[in-house]
Design a protein around this motif. Sequence first.
Motif, mmCIF file in Angstrom:
data_model
loop_
_atom_site.group_PDB
_atom_site.id
_atom_site.type_symbol
_atom_site.label_atom_id
_atom_site.label_comp_id
_atom_site.label_asym_id
_atom_site.label_seq_id
_atom_site.Cartn_x
_atom_site.Cartn_y
_atom_site.Cartn_z
ATOM 1 N N SER A 14 0.814 -1.213 0.000
ATOM 2 C CA SER A 14 0.000 0.000 0.000
ATOM 3 C C SER A 14 0.846 1.261 0.000
ATOM 4 O O SER A 14 0.609 2.185 -0.781
ATOM 5 C CB SER A 14 -0.928 -0.013 1.219
ATOM 6 O OG SER A 14 -1.783 -1.129 1.168
ATOM 7 N N ALA A 15 1.843 1.327 0.873
ATOM 8 C CA ALA A 15 2.698 2.509 0.934
ATOM 9 C C ALA A 15 3.734 2.514 -0.174
ATOM 10 O O ALA A 15 4.008 3.554 -0.790
ATOM 11 C CB ALA A 15 3.391 2.583 2.299
ATOM 12 N N GLY A 16 4.324 1.364 -0.468
ATOM 13 C CA GLY A 16 5.387 1.296 -1.459
ATOM 14 C C GLY A 16 4.933 1.706 -2.842
ATOM 15 O O GLY A 16 5.674 2.389 -3.576
ATOM 16 N N CYS A 17 3.727 1.311 -3.252
ATOM 17 C CA CYS A 17 3.211 1.725 -4.562
ATOM 18 C C CYS A 17 3.081 3.238 -4.630
ATOM 19 O O CYS A 17 3.414 3.854 -5.655
ATOM 20 C CB CYS A 17 1.855 1.070 -4.822
ATOM 21 S SG CYS A 17 1.924 -0.696 -5.198
ATOM 22 N N ALA A 18 2.583 3.844 -3.545
ATOM 23 C CA ALA A 18 2.411 5.294 -3.530
ATOM 24 C C ALA A 18 3.755 6.007 -3.588
ATOM 25 O O ALA A 18 3.928 6.971 -4.349
ATOM 26 C CB ALA A 18 1.632 5.713 -2.282
ATOM 27 N N SER A 128 -4.709 11.390 -2.182
ATOM 28 C CA SER A 128 -4.725 9.994 -2.632
ATOM 29 C C SER A 128 -6.109 9.542 -3.095
ATOM 30 O O SER A 128 -6.219 8.588 -3.872
ATOM 31 C CB SER A 128 -4.257 9.068 -1.502
ATOM 32 O OG SER A 128 -5.207 9.051 -0.443
ATOM 33 N N GLU A 129 -7.156 10.212 -2.691
ATOM 34 C CA GLU A 129 -8.522 9.694 -2.776
ATOM 35 C C GLU A 129 -9.278 10.224 -3.996
ATOM 36 O O GLU A 129 -9.222 11.406 -4.327
ATOM 37 C CB GLU A 129 -9.275 10.086 -1.501
ATOM 38 C CG GLU A 129 -10.699 9.588 -1.429
ATOM 39 C CD GLU A 129 -11.439 10.124 -0.203
ATOM 40 O OE1 GLU A 129 -12.499 9.593 0.111
ATOM 41 O OE2 GLU A 129 -10.947 11.098 0.407
ATOM 42 N N ARG A 130 -10.012 9.308 -4.626
ATOM 43 C CA ARG A 130 -11.017 9.694 -5.615
ATOM 44 C C ARG A 130 -12.353 9.151 -5.118
ATOM 45 O O ARG A 130 -12.766 8.037 -5.454
ATOM 46 C CB ARG A 130 -10.680 9.136 -6.998
ATOM 47 C CG ARG A 130 -11.722 9.528 -8.064
ATOM 48 C CD ARG A 130 -11.209 9.325 -9.482
ATOM 49 N NE ARG A 130 -10.764 7.967 -9.720
ATOM 50 C CZ ARG A 130 -9.834 7.644 -10.615
ATOM 51 N NH1 ARG A 130 -9.233 8.574 -11.323
ATOM 52 N NH2 ARG A 130 -9.507 6.374 -10.802
ATOM 53 N N ASN A 131 -13.008 9.930 -4.294
ATOM 54 C CA ASN A 131 -14.269 9.500 -3.701
ATOM 55 C C ASN A 131 -15.395 9.738 -4.697
ATOM 56 O O ASN A 131 -15.617 10.860 -5.145
ATOM 57 C CB ASN A 131 -14.532 10.265 -2.399
ATOM 58 C CG ASN A 131 -15.587 9.590 -1.555
ATOM 59 O OD1 ASN A 131 -16.709 9.378 -1.999
ATOM 60 N ND2 ASN A 131 -15.230 9.241 -0.327
ATOM 61 N N GLY A 136 -16.252 13.654 -9.341
ATOM 62 C CA GLY A 136 -15.155 14.184 -10.137
ATOM 63 C C GLY A 136 -14.666 15.550 -9.714
ATOM 64 O O GLY A 136 -13.680 16.061 -10.255
ATOM 65 N N HIS A 137 -15.346 16.184 -8.749
ATOM 66 C CA HIS A 137 -14.864 17.472 -8.251
ATOM 67 C C HIS A 137 -13.568 17.272 -7.466
ATOM 68 O O HIS A 137 -13.304 16.197 -6.922
ATOM 69 C CB HIS A 137 -15.922 18.132 -7.369
ATOM 70 C CG HIS A 137 -17.159 18.515 -8.122
ATOM 71 N ND1 HIS A 137 -17.192 19.534 -9.035
ATOM 72 C CD2 HIS A 137 -18.415 17.993 -8.107
ATOM 73 C CE1 HIS A 137 -18.403 19.646 -9.548
ATOM 74 N NE2 HIS A 137 -19.168 18.715 -9.002
ATOM 75 N N ALA A 138 -12.767 18.299 -7.383
ATOM 76 C CA ALA A 138 -11.420 18.166 -6.817
ATOM 77 C C ALA A 138 -11.450 17.711 -5.368
ATOM 78 O O ALA A 138 -10.746 16.767 -4.995
ATOM 79 C CB ALA A 138 -10.665 19.483 -6.952
ATOM 80 N N GLU A 139 -12.249 18.354 -4.525
ATOM 81 C CA GLU A 139 -12.259 17.998 -3.110
ATOM 82 C C GLU A 139 -13.366 18.748 -2.406
ATOM 83 O O GLU A 139 -13.969 19.687 -2.933
ATOM 84 C CB GLU A 139 -10.918 18.325 -2.448
ATOM 85 C CG GLU A 139 -10.553 19.802 -2.434
ATOM 86 C CD GLU A 139 -9.247 20.070 -1.698
ATOM 87 O OE1 GLU A 139 -9.263 20.941 -0.824
ATOM 88 O OE2 GLU A 139 -8.239 19.406 -1.999
ATOM 89 N N ASP A 140 -13.650 18.308 -1.174
ATOM 90 C CA ASP A 140 -14.443 19.097 -0.235
ATOM 91 C C ASP A 140 -13.644 19.184 1.055
ATOM 92 O O ASP A 140 -12.434 18.936 1.055
ATOM 93 C CB ASP A 140 -15.847 18.513 -0.038
ATOM 94 C CG ASP A 140 -15.844 17.104 0.557
ATOM 95 O OD1 ASP A 140 -14.794 16.668 1.115
ATOM 96 O OD2 ASP A 140 -16.888 16.431 0.495
ATOM 97 N N SER A 141 -14.277 19.524 2.144
ATOM 98 C CA SER A 141 -13.530 19.715 3.394
ATOM 99 C C SER A 141 -12.878 18.443 3.893
ATOM 100 O O SER A 141 -11.864 18.496 4.599
ATOM 101 C CB SER A 141 -14.465 20.275 4.472
ATOM 102 O OG SER A 141 -14.965 21.542 4.096
ATOM 103 N N GLN A 146 -10.133 13.494 -7.002
ATOM 104 C CA GLN A 146 -9.377 13.274 -8.233
ATOM 105 C C GLN A 146 -8.072 12.515 -8.001
ATOM 106 O O GLN A 146 -7.184 12.531 -8.836
ATOM 107 C CB GLN A 146 -9.088 14.622 -8.907
ATOM 108 C CG GLN A 146 -10.355 15.334 -9.359
ATOM 109 C CD GLN A 146 -10.092 16.681 -9.982
ATOM 110 O OE1 GLN A 146 -8.994 17.231 -9.871
ATOM 111 N NE2 GLN A 146 -11.103 17.237 -10.638
ATOM 112 N N GLY A 147 -7.955 11.836 -6.863
ATOM 113 C CA GLY A 147 -6.757 11.059 -6.592
ATOM 114 C C GLY A 147 -6.787 9.713 -7.283
ATOM 115 O O GLY A 147 -7.755 9.343 -7.952
ATOM 116 N N PRO A 148 -5.739 8.921 -7.139
ATOM 117 C CA PRO A 148 -5.665 7.619 -7.821
ATOM 118 C C PRO A 148 -6.453 6.496 -7.149
ATOM 119 O O PRO A 148 -6.769 5.502 -7.793
ATOM 120 C CB PRO A 148 -4.168 7.305 -7.799
ATOM 121 C CG PRO A 148 -3.662 8.016 -6.583
ATOM 122 C CD PRO A 148 -4.471 9.274 -6.470
ATOM 123 N N LEU A 149 -6.769 6.646 -5.850
ATOM 124 C CA LEU A 149 -7.399 5.557 -5.088
ATOM 125 C C LEU A 149 -8.916 5.724 -5.098
ATOM 126 O O LEU A 149 -9.460 6.633 -4.472
ATOM 127 C CB LEU A 149 -6.884 5.554 -3.647
ATOM 128 C CG LEU A 149 -7.401 4.428 -2.754
ATOM 129 C CD1 LEU A 149 -6.830 3.079 -3.196
ATOM 130 C CD2 LEU A 149 -7.063 4.702 -1.286
#
Length: 566
Positions: A14-18, A128-131, A136-141, A146-149
């Motif tokens: 998990s960490a090594g790939c990142a 890291s997160e694509r929730n 598809g929005h960049a983020e919230d609080s 838009q992350g890879p996971l």
Amino acid sequence: MQHEYDFIVIGAGSAGCAVAARLADSNAGTVALLEAGGHDFHPAITIPIGIASTVPKPGPYNYGYATEPQPALDGRIGYQPRGKGLGGSSSINGMIYIRGTPSDYDRWAASGCEGWAWDDVLPYFKRSERNERLGGHAEDSWHGGQGPLDVADTRSTNPFDRRFLQAAQSAGLRYNPDFNGIEQEGVGFYQRTQRDGERWNAARAYLHHGNRDAINGGRANLDVLTEAQVLRIVFEGRRAVGVVIERDGKQVTLRARREIILSGGTFGSAQLLMVSGVGPCAHLKSHGIPVVHDAPGVGQNLQEHPNLKLQQRVSSTDLYAFSVRGAIRLYGEWRRYKRDRFGMFASNIAETGGFVKTDPTLADPDVQLHFSTALSDPAARSAHGYSLHACVLRPHSRGQVLLASADARTAPRIDQNLLADSRDVDTMLAGMRVARRILDQQPLARLGPVPHNYGGLRFDGTDDDAARAFIRAKTDVIFHPVGTCRMGNDAGSVVDSQLRVRGVEGLRVADASIMPMLIGGNTNATAIMIGEKAADLVRGIERSGAAGLERTRAAATEEALAEGER
């Protein structure tokens, strides 16, 4: 395969790939990512229900370690699955996406881990997160979009999950739509690391995105070497300069011009440090290992979430079992899964759960619940039923990892020391009372379930001696080991807050082993966050939790000097 790189990352978990992907993407130099196992394209990994085949026993994707006999568990030997191959344990875990609570990381910072408070790590979780809820929005609080996971809601429609939630609310627990949001307490559906009904492990997220023909994601500066067993880290004096690997039956030395990042996991990282000469002096000498640096903390501080389950039998094919009726149901579910990626094959078998405070005066929940739509009993594989797991989130017991041999290919000795501290038994007993109260509510009780593993125990205070005996006889772990290369600012810590191994140069550790204390929840999201942050630490980059800004320390110094001149 080259023989010299700028960076060598050991372990494609998990960490090594990142770490490897972020370093390569930043054009920081050439990167080698070394993995002892193979590829992660097998259906047992990509199809979520495949955990039923990969987790229970050792195999090509699971080291399947056994622990030392546990005195506080009536001398039982425990089982500790760990992922092998690209993605590491993110290829065989339950895919549950949990970060813990902000106070978990604030405690890290307060213990001497500067730069690891909640405001410091939140940008890495979001990066890291694509929730999928963000569309598809960049983020919230709280989340990244838009992350890879990929982080997704359930694709299972099992009615027993809803019955569990109704029962829990009848027992007084409130519904929580987001355990990684403003508050953790409550019950609800877990979000999981999936995309379109398939497992989205760290390798798919950061390396190959599901492309069998380009496991390095098409990066010219990244070599991903599978079936590459690292035997030891090579030191010149106190500087780590390379690694000896075994691949295709040959031993080869790879050199690192700049740094080596060790991401072998809580067991593997401590083991490899020790076989390479970094660890407790007397222990290394007992195995004939030349000591590079006497580091007593290596292998110590092992922490795990104790886990105990109450199981009930119910004759329903909505619940998983190896029965004739169950097989007929699963055949139909397989056709559904192939068609639209929904249903029982898209499930991790633990869709719902929650976090509870066994004492209302606590600041954070101290027990986590996982509701499983199967009996977790190998001796009753043909019986339909469900399980309600309770795990102690912040145990006081501490274990250790020791060498069984100077050979890195030999499994280490794992002593979890589970429930050695009686306070952990007290918390588990309180958690069992909550679990039993939920199971007794009408949404589940009206189905006429039969107790499977706990007989007449009620956990209501009428016979605490019997309840404690049950806890010691049945408790195991939920596969969240951390802490054996503890981060801190004291002499006993293994790595500093920059993840640099104390006493040597050119070597960092980046995985769950650096956690000084367990977080309150499943640990995979945190391991990935550590990998994200480690890549920035190597590059000398900081991210501001307040503004999400990125800056180099050199630039920050120049800005401060310029401000002073003004």
